[in-house]
Design a protein around this motif. Structure first.
Motif, PDB file in Angstrom:
ATOM      1  N   TYR A  93       0.832  -1.205   0.000  1.00 38.18           N
ATOM      2  CA  TYR A  93       0.000   0.000   0.000  1.00 38.18           C
ATOM      3  C   TYR A  93       0.868   1.256   0.000  1.00 38.18           C
ATOM      4  O   TYR A  93       0.467   2.299   0.506  1.00 38.18           O
ATOM      5  CB  TYR A  93      -0.925  -0.005   1.218  1.00 38.18           C
ATOM      6  N   SER A  94       2.069   1.136  -0.575  1.00 36.31           N
ATOM      7  CA  SER A  94       2.996   2.264  -0.683  1.00 36.31           C
ATOM      8  C   SER A  94       3.309   2.890   0.670  1.00 36.31           C
ATOM      9  O   SER A  94       3.579   4.075   0.774  1.00 36.31           O
ATOM     10  CB  SER A  94       2.438   3.336  -1.633  1.00 36.31           C
ATOM     11  N   HIS A  95       3.226   2.081   1.707  1.00 32.08           N
ATOM     12  CA  HIS A  95       3.510   2.501   3.077  1.00 32.08           C
ATOM     13  C   HIS A  95       2.600   3.634   3.543  1.00 32.08           C
ATOM     14  O   HIS A  95       3.009   4.488   4.329  1.00 32.08           O
ATOM     15  CB  HIS A  95       4.985   2.871   3.239  1.00 32.08           C
ATOM     16  N   SER A  96       1.367   3.615   3.075  1.00 31.77           N
ATOM     17  CA  SER A  96       0.385   4.576   3.574  1.00 31.77           C
ATOM     18  C   SER A  96       0.052   4.255   5.033  1.00 31.77           C
ATOM     19  O   SER A  96      -0.296   3.122   5.355  1.00 31.77           O
ATOM     20  CB  SER A  96      -0.904   4.514   2.749  1.00 31.77           C
ATOM     21  N   PRO A  97       0.125   5.241   5.925  1.00 34.39           N
ATOM     22  CA  PRO A  97      -0.254   5.000   7.314  1.00 34.39           C
ATOM     23  C   PRO A  97      -1.755   4.788   7.487  1.00 34.39           C
ATOM     24  O   PRO A  97      -2.207   4.435   8.581  1.00 34.39           O
ATOM     25  CB  PRO A  97       0.221   6.262   8.035  1.00 34.39           C
ATOM     26  N   LYS A 505       2.362   6.329  -6.120  1.00 32.66           N
ATOM     27  CA  LYS A 505       3.816   6.424  -6.120  1.00 32.66           C
ATOM     28  C   LYS A 505       4.283   7.751  -5.524  1.00 32.66           C
ATOM     29  O   LYS A 505       3.686   8.791  -5.767  1.00 32.66           O
ATOM     30  CB  LYS A 505       4.363   6.276  -7.538  1.00 32.66           C
ATOM     31  N   GLY A 506       5.337   7.664  -4.736  1.00 29.32           N
ATOM     32  CA  GLY A 506       5.969   8.867  -4.216  1.00 29.32           C
ATOM     33  C   GLY A 506       5.295   9.478  -3.010  1.00 29.32           C
ATOM     34  O   GLY A 506       5.752  10.521  -2.506  1.00 29.32           O
ATOM     35  N   ASN A 507       4.224   8.878  -2.522  1.00 35.23           N
ATOM     36  CA  ASN A 507       3.540   9.432  -1.358  1.00 35.23           C
ATOM     37  C   ASN A 507       4.239   9.027  -0.054  1.00 35.23           C
ATOM     38  O   ASN A 507       4.983   8.049  -0.007  1.00 35.23           O
ATOM     39  CB  ASN A 507       2.092   8.946  -1.315  1.00 35.23           C
ATOM     40  N   TRP A 508       3.979   9.819   0.991  1.00 32.97           N
ATOM     41  CA  TRP A 508       4.419   9.531   2.361  1.00 32.97           C
ATOM     42  C   TRP A 508       5.935   9.561   2.529  1.00 32.97           C
ATOM     43  O   TRP A 508       6.465   9.035   3.498  1.00 32.97           O
ATOM     44  CB  TRP A 508       3.877   8.179   2.840  1.00 32.97           C
ATOM     45  N   THR A 509       6.650  10.178   1.597  1.00 28.51           N
ATOM     46  CA  THR A 509       8.111  10.097   1.619  1.00 28.51           C
ATOM     47  C   THR A 509       8.801  11.407   2.005  1.00 28.51           C
ATOM     48  O   THR A 509      10.007  11.407   2.250  1.00 28.51           O
ATOM     49  CB  THR A 509       8.650   9.664   0.242  1.00 28.51           C
TER      50      THR A 509
END
Length: 535
Positions: A93-97, A505-509
């Motif tokens: 999940y693209s490391h979504s919290p 892509k590229g979120n939470w970074t």
């Protein structure tokens, strides 16, 4: 320069020695009873997720920089630190919290290697620390491999040297209600590498024999999962205590739904609308609107509120209590789902064929209030609402949210997000983690929006001053609490967006760099907070 120097200056001012152990203690001791209630005092806060803190390890964590950030808040006369959910994240999940496999466990990526070394669990010289520059965003793959390596070493040293053994046993006993099932779920999930609803039937359906066999066969691996959770809570609770000592309250966040492939859904399947094969029969989403002709299909299973109510909402109340162990105040995401939620038949490709289903929000919060009388909750009341939602918020006096990025361009009188329409018992934001930054928003805004903003402020708004003007506008609002994302305080553009809804892509970074905070910024923020009565 930067955050480390700032921490030293603040320690000197207070007469503290950075090496005295204040920053480096790990304890599971009791916290002071929260004084939080929703009778808000005029104050301000900063929105910055833990992963966005600077650190030498490629991701923000609960180490020295987190303590120094609290020092920064205190010196700036800021009273709140808002973070995103602290539950485990996953690459799927693209490391979504907001997409976790547990609503109770902590995110082990946030564990500080420096504090592990201080406690004697590891020696950092034994590891190849990822090479990251100050400008690097989080590389979750790289960070995950590094953290797994040091946590494995920490566990072996724990077993060999019995470090904090009694504290660990106490932790396991205290948290057994969720920890036993979570640890078995995590081990089985890693073993089969597939979602729980595809596991062999004894494990999928949690038969007595299946649970007994799993706990026996995977005893060592289960203990390792428990140990990692022990480390997380042993580092977070002292951090929260340090914030309390400095009159800083931490605001957390609870997503309304949990993933189908989660320990919560596996353990409490009766509380979700699933079929006999444990697949969802109904899923979540939001209906078609101005922004989407087909609505949004979230895909998580919806709650079986009838069953939850029959059991006095026990799982939800336990979840709330777990979050209040971590936070002073909790934002309830997608609050309208407690009044009525959009239910879509499983298998549909869009949310068009869904329907509104009433939820027992009043009964839930009345039951919850008996357990938690001070009710320290913020209602995320953004989006399309109806009278039922407004009534639910009013009946329990929950403060709602005002977002300034939504205030300009349309109705110049009735738009509820315009500052003159704010009410005192509310929270004003320039933007949230799901919005562009103020600068990014302004640079992409149409001429009507820019003209409205210029007319409203009476100033010549440019890309160089728009973040400052909206920051001041938020502080000047009658809303008791003003919260500003760190990106807007720094005047950063779209490159610093935390999340773009609908993208993967590229979120939470995004990460703060060491050189972006300074004593000058402390002075600026303190002057502003005192000027607008928020100091």
């Amino acid at each position: 320069m930067g955050l480390h120097i700032l921490g030293e200056i603040l320690n000197y001012r207070r007469g503290l020695n950075p090496g005295s152990g204040l920053y480096f203690r790990i304890s599971c001791g009791p916290l002071k009873k929260p004084k939080t209630n929703m009778d808000l005092k005029r104050s301000s806060g900063i929105l910055l997720h833990v992963t966005s803190l600077p650190s030498p390890f490629g991701i923000g964590d609960m180490g020295p920089e987190a303590y120094e950030f609290i020092d920064f808040l205190e010196a700036s006369a800021i009273k709140y630190w808002q973070v995103l959910p602290l539950n485990p994240t996953d690459d799927a999940y693209s490391h979504s919290p907001y997409s976790s496999y547990s609503a109770f466990a902590g995110n082990t990526l946030l564990i500080s290697p420096e504090f592990l070394e201080k406690e004697g669990f590891i020696n950092l010289q034994d590891f190849n620390i990822p090479e990251v520059s100050q400008q690097d965003k989080v590389n979750f793959k790289q960070v995950s491999l590094f953290k797994e390596e040091i946590l494995e070493a920490a566990y072996h040293n724990f077993k060999r040297n019995k470090i904090n053994l009694q504290k660990f046993k106490t932790f396991v006993k205290t948290h057994r209600d969720w920890l036993e099932d979570y640890s078995l779920f995590k081990v089985l999930h890693d073993t089969y590498n597939t979602p729980w609803f595809t596991w062999p039937v004894p494990y999928r359906d949690r038969t007595a024999e299946g649970l007994k066999q799993g706990r026996k066969e995977f005893k060592s691996a289960i203990e390792r999962v428990k140990f990692n959770q022990f480390l997380f809570f042993s580092q977070w609770l002292p951090l929260r205590s340090y914030a309390q000592q400095n009159q800083i309250q931490i605001i957390g966040d609870i997503p309304i739904y949990v993933n189908h492939d989660s320990a919560d859904c596996w353990t409490n399947s009766r509380y979700f609308k699933l079929n006999k094969s444990k697949f969802p029969s109904k899923i979540s989403g939001v209906p078609p609107d101005y922004f989407s002709e087909t609505g949004q299909l979230w895909g998580t299973p919806v709650y079986n509120w009838k069953e939850l109510k029959a059991n006095r909402f026990d799982w939800w109340i336990q979840r709330i209590k777990q979050n209040l162990l971590l936070f002073d105040v909790v934002r309830l995401d997608h609050f309208r789902g407690f009044s009525a939620y959009w239910e879509v038949p499983a298998g549909d490709k869009t949310a068009q064929n869904g329907k509104w289903v009433k939820a027992p929000g009043h009964d839930f919060f009345k039951t919850l209030q008996k357990e938690i009388p001070h009710m320290p909750f913020i209602a995320e009341d953004l989006g399309s609402l109806d009278q039922g939602v407004y009534d639910l918020i009013a009946d329990f006096n929950f403060p709602g949210m005002n977002v300034l990025l939504f205030a300009f361009g349309d109705d110049k009188a009735k738009n509820p997000y315009l500052p003159f329409n704010h009410i005192p018992h509310s929270i004003v934001y320039t933007g949230t983690h799901d919005n562009n930054t103020v600068l990014g928003w302004y640079e992409g805004a149409d001429s009507r929006t820019k003209r409205h903003l210029k007319e409203y402020t009476g100033k010549n708004i440019t890309s160089k001053n728009v973040n400052t003007q909206l920051h001041r506008m938020a502080l000047a609002s009658v809303s008791k609490l003003a919260i500003i994302p760190m990106q807007d305080i720094l005047g950063l553009g779209s490159e610093a967006v935390m999340n773009i809804p609908g993208s993967t892509k590229g979120n939470w970074t995004w990460r703060l760099t060491y050189d972006q905070l300074s004593i000058q910024k402390v002075v600026e923020l303190k002057v502003l907070n005192e000027l607008f009565g928020r100091g």
